[in-house]
Design an enzyme around this catalytic site. Sequence first.
Site, PDB file in Angstrom:
ATOM      1  NE  ARG A  32      -3.775  -2.263   2.157  1.00 30.03           N
ATOM      2  CZ  ARG A  32      -4.602  -2.676   1.196  1.00 30.03           C
ATOM      3  NH1 ARG A  32      -4.861  -1.881   0.173  1.00 30.03           N
ATOM      4  NH2 ARG A  32      -5.169  -3.866   1.266  1.00 30.03           N
ATOM      5  CG  ASN A  91       4.043   9.257 -12.083  1.00 29.68           C
ATOM      6  OD1 ASN A  91       3.230   9.510 -12.968  1.00 29.68           O
ATOM      7  ND2 ASN A  91       3.737   9.329 -10.796  1.00 29.68           N
ATOM      8  CB  VAL A 100      10.365   6.092  -5.351  1.00 25.64           C
ATOM      9  CG1 VAL A 100      11.230   4.948  -4.828  1.00 25.64           C
ATOM     10  CG2 VAL A 100       9.669   6.807  -4.197  1.00 25.64           C
ATOM     11  CG  HIS A 104       6.770   3.230  -8.273  1.00 22.31           C
ATOM     12  ND1 HIS A 104       8.039   3.782  -8.386  1.00 22.31           N
ATOM     13  CD2 HIS A 104       5.925   4.278  -8.129  1.00 22.31           C
ATOM     14  CE1 HIS A 104       7.942   5.098  -8.307  1.00 22.31           C
ATOM     15  NE2 HIS A 104       6.662   5.425  -8.152  1.00 22.31           N
TER      16      HIS A 104
END
Length: 119
Positions: A32, A91, A100, A104
């Site tokens: 999450r 992204n 980051v 992902h």
Amino acid sequence: MSYDDGNIFARILRGEIPCDKVYENDHALAFRDIAPKAPTHVLVIPRGPYETLHEFAEKGSDAELAGWVRAMAAVARAEEVTEGGYRATVNNGRHGNQEVPHVHAHIVGGRQLGGAPRG
Ligand code: 5GP
């Protein structure tokens, strides 16, 4: 560019930082988001050291890529958002506002979302 193995998601993969795990398979881990934007907001990351989607798409093995995409579907199924629908977003790099540096996908759903993409 070289992969920074001190990034937060690399540390989560190594178990150095806790996460709220939703799903995992041989090639991907899903947990999450710490700042959820919707009732379901799960991040799905490959286990391999890839910084961007672009790098992963070019250098990842077919098994890694399939494992990552199938993990997204498994997350949506587990979160029960398949019927209502959801958004899968990646992204990529500086102009894509990737924060980051470990690739992902955001799986976001559980409510009506606004139109996309936005600039
Ligand atoms: P990006 O902008 O790179 O696509 O998204 C990064 C996401 O990672 C953000 O939605 C942010 O809330 C999330 N995030 C940042 N640090 C952590 C963390 O330590 N744990 C978790 N679970 N999510 C994080």
